[in-house]
Design an enzyme around this catalytic site. Sequence first.
Site, PDB file in Angstrom:
ATOM      1  CG  ASP A 102      -6.493  -8.029   9.083  1.00  0.00           C
ATOM      2  OD1 ASP A 102      -5.582  -7.655   8.318  1.00  0.00           O
ATOM      3  OD2 ASP A 102      -6.651  -7.563  10.225  1.00  0.00           O
ATOM      4  CG  ASP A 158      -1.953   0.923   1.358  1.00  0.00           C
ATOM      5  OD1 ASP A 158      -2.645   1.172   0.372  1.00  0.00           O
ATOM      6  OD2 ASP A 158      -2.104   1.504   2.449  1.00  0.00           O
TER       7      ASP A 158
HETATM    8  P1  IMP Z   1       2.067  -0.504   3.719  1.00  0.00           P
HETATM    9  O1  IMP Z   1       3.152  -0.547   4.752  1.00  0.00           O
HETATM   10  O2  IMP Z   1       1.273   0.771   3.789  1.00  0.00           O
HETATM   11  O3  IMP Z   1       2.540  -0.821   2.319  1.00  0.00           O
HETATM   12  O4  IMP Z   1       0.969  -1.530   4.137  1.00  0.00           O
HETATM   13  C1  IMP Z   1       1.132  -2.840   4.046  1.00  0.00           C
HETATM   14  C2  IMP Z   1       0.195  -3.555   5.006  1.00  0.00           C
HETATM   15  O5  IMP Z   1      -1.033  -2.841   5.214  1.00  0.00           O
HETATM   16  C3  IMP Z   1      -0.209  -4.860   4.413  1.00  0.00           C
HETATM   17  O6  IMP Z   1       0.678  -5.882   4.790  1.00  0.00           O
HETATM   18  C4  IMP Z   1      -1.596  -5.075   4.999  1.00  0.00           C
HETATM   19  O7  IMP Z   1      -1.472  -5.706   6.249  1.00  0.00           O
HETATM   20  C5  IMP Z   1      -2.147  -3.708   5.217  1.00  0.00           C
HETATM   21  N1  IMP Z   1      -3.071  -3.300   4.144  1.00  0.00           N
HETATM   22  C6  IMP Z   1      -2.877  -2.365   3.197  1.00  0.00           C
HETATM   23  N2  IMP Z   1      -3.916  -2.252   2.372  1.00  0.00           N
HETATM   24  C7  IMP Z   1      -4.821  -3.172   2.812  1.00  0.00           C
HETATM   25  C8  IMP Z   1      -6.127  -3.576   2.338  1.00  0.00           C
HETATM   26  O8  IMP Z   1      -6.708  -3.073   1.357  1.00  0.00           O
HETATM   27  N3  IMP Z   1      -6.726  -4.571   3.055  1.00  0.00           N
HETATM   28  C9  IMP Z   1      -6.154  -5.174   4.129  1.00  0.00           C
HETATM   29  N4  IMP Z   1      -4.934  -4.835   4.590  1.00  0.00           N
HETATM   30  C10 IMP Z   1      -4.279  -3.846   3.929  1.00  0.00           C
END
Ligand code: IMP
Length: 185
Positions: free
Chosen positions: A164, A108
């Site tokens: 989740d 994300d």
């Molecule tokens: P980042 O560090 O922002 O890239 O987020 C990564 C983590 O956020 C992932 O491993 C997920 O646990 C959570 N995450 C991000 N987007 C979603 C989503 O749409 N649904 C569920 N979990 C998400």
Amino acid sequence: MNQDSPLFQDLTSVLYTQEELAQAVAELGQRITQDYQGKAPLMICILKGASLFFTDLIRQIDLPLEIEFMAISSYGASTVSSGEVRMIKDLDRPILGRDVLIVEDIVDSGMTLSYLSRLLNSRGASSLKLVSLLDKPSRRTVPLTVDYSCFKIPDAFVVGYGLDYDEKYRNLPVVGILDPKVYCK
Ligand code: IMP
Ligand code: MG
């Protein structure tokens, strides 16, 4: 689980069915098998979200690979990242000289994988690549490229197949968009 399950009722739409997920995971497994010929990669599952994807993926890779688990937390009961990455469980073994693949459920903001890449590179992996079932490129706040991903998705909060919301929906066999009324109360 059938489509009348209350878990399915909380989705506004199904993005990927069980069959589509299985097909994409099989194709990714074949790519990794080809790219890592002659190597014995160390595949690291990022708990808990990647667990279902990971166990399916490793069975599609025909190499003498080894597995490890790490747990990271960034979200809590929210659909927006806290921006803070917390290590909950570290690796049990050194990764010096290993060909490492980090396996995530979704990228994300990119913060989780960018933190993990820096950490594992500093431990002397011989190579490090990033694998993610889903990629939301429009949401990146830190520059990060995923080496292997099955699907690029738009900016929506998705659940199922390990992903989740507040620890629920991981056991949904599909990936779907969660109805915002579940979290906009
Ligand atoms: P980042 O560090 O922002 O890239 O987020 C990564 C983590 O956020 C992932 O491993 C997920 O646990 C959570 N995450 C991000 N987007 C979603 C989503 O749409 N649904 C569920 N979990 C998400
Ligand atoms: Mg996660």
